[in-house]
Design a protein around this motif. Sequence first.
Motif: not given
Length: 748
Positions: A527-533, A535-537, A550-553, A575-576
């Motif tokens: 879930l942390r990975g999902g919220s980070a994704t 946020l990066a979007v 930065d958020a994705a890396e 990130r890409g």
Amino acid sequence: MADLGVQPLPETQALYARIRQEVQAAPSQLPLPVPVTSPASELERCLARLPLVGRGAALTALARQRTSLLTGAAGVGKTRLLREFLGSSRALILQGTADRQAQAYAPLIELFRMHENALGSLPTELRGAVQWLMSPPELRAVQTAEAKSDPVPDSPLWPDGHAQAVQLLARALLQLQGAASGPGAVLVAEDVHLLDLPTLEVVVEVLRRGAGRVLLTARAHELQARPDVSALVGELLQEGRLVRHALNDLSEAEVGELIGALTGQSAPLFARRLYQATAGHPLFLLETLRALGESGELSVSGGLWGTPYDQQTVDYQEIPIARSVRQTILERVERLGDAARRVLHAAALASEPFGPSSLGQVCALGEWEVLELLERAETLGLVRPMREGFGFEHDLYRQALSSEIGAARRSLIHRQLARSLRQQDAEPGLIAVHLEEAGEKAAAWPYWNEAGRAALRVFAYSDALAHFERAQQALDCLRDEQEQARQTYALQSAISDIWRTLGESSPRLEALGRMRGAAARLADPELRGGSATRLAVYHTEHGEYQQAVDAAERALHDLGPLISRERQAALMIERGAAYACLERYAEAVDALTPALDLTRGAQPAQHANVLYWLGHCAFVQGDLAQARTIYEQAMHDLPPETPTRGRVLTLWRLGQAQCRLGQWHAAIRSLEEADATALRIGALPLRTSCLTALAEVYLEAGHLGQATAHLDLADTLNSQDADEQLEIAELRGRLQQARTAAARYSSS
């Protein structure tokens, strides 16, 4: 005065003499123009055929106008005036009600069901749209998707998105207006302020298509409390498609005219007393007269009306007029007995139509007993029969009954209503309301969530947001903190997606913050990975590219081995994408390439997203042929039946690549499909991009009229994006140059 040794002033004596003369001139018994059988039944019979007074100007205005909006307070007589105006004419009636306000198309569905016999005359396309509408809500989205890919030539054409649904249903309603009711039939939308927005949009479309006679009614104050509805109605008034007529209370003279029409004689003092007690409100007048008759203060005998005060009164102030209609109604209910009062209390908190079965469960009474009690209430004018049960004759009756229910009884009734509705598999939002009113807020959240998901399936975003917000409020009452956090994450995920589609950044960022907080409370890497994704979007879409990187890396570094391949791929894609927007194309390709292997054959939508960004890198570096090939592969991988933002964006970029390669027809096909998909999912910001790109294609192809039309439509969407506004301005400049050049060529 004599006892005090004080003589009245001359003015007082003159006033007294004038009043005495008025009283002596008026007969103490007022003759009725009809024979009498019993005082109570005769009074009720007179009230049942209450003459319409003070409404001549309104009737004339309605007759002169093809389309009208009739406004006025509750009980002022809008419905009565409509009945008088319609007479024996047949009409199609869309009835707004408070309990169905959150159910899309509910009044329209009921209307079509009432006229099912006439639906057979509709063309296939319109008949298919109506059948789609009358199917269960959860099947509509499925039917729409299936019909879009259905190869059978004569299969029904289901509505392709909300806008087309509105157009098809409006056409069906117009044809039904003629088929079911004949030439000159009237379409009536009663209580517009209580209509759900999709139904109102159909009515608006009917008006804009230049329908026959259409009448709308609304309560002015309640209309102002619905900004979405009042905005649409305001547009129609400004466009001249509606003319507004306001109904007000009766004047003192009109009350006198009413009493005179009832009694056959002038009774100015009695009329003045009634006016003072009721302020000329028609429903208050009716209820007060009825209460006076039931209490014995007003009698009818031998064809004459009378009161105990006729011989000695000066101004009829002795008549005990009820201080409020509420008290009048409650006194009548009291005379029905305790059982009927209990049933009507339950009905006041239930939705309409209510019937013996559901009310019997709530009140622990048999169905026959409840039916008899409702029929007794009907004889007193409190309730009226409806197609599938009963409803209150006027909402004021409901309000009066509801106001006297104590807290404990109110909670019990709502709890029983919720239980009954669950057994009937009723609309989830309605169940949630009753659970909340019963004080069981935590139990209500799954039903609010279900109502929101149902609204989302038909792209009713405002309804979905309202339901989800209520779901979150209820969810905050859960005692299990882990369960609360898990459900909050899922709920806020859906909310952030809606705000993204609507192009609203602040509430979207707030939803993302709630997601991040819920994931942290659960200490769940996935879930942390999902919220980070997400946020990066968000950062990428708002031009904050380095923050997106930065958020994705950071998430890949901290969570990489702990999260799924799908989540890793999502972070790599973001990130890409951010690198690509930073014009660091080599780094973008390096970040995206591993994601191709992670998603190939496993996650089609994700795989198409990787291809979209690889195509973007090729496109902006000028390799248009390579970009077109990559975008075509992405479209091949995307599920064709699912309308998404990714589909819109990929088609948009594909169309742009085709345009710059000179493939005009292919570009137009791609961009028109992109625009239709954006319209279907309600993504107006994406529509602006698609329409602008279409305008550019038509300009490049030399079709200046088409280019102008698409650019004008893009302009009406009022995009707040500065880059898009600049692009539209530049295209207008190019269009003007092209027109000037064309004019010179033709003149030479």
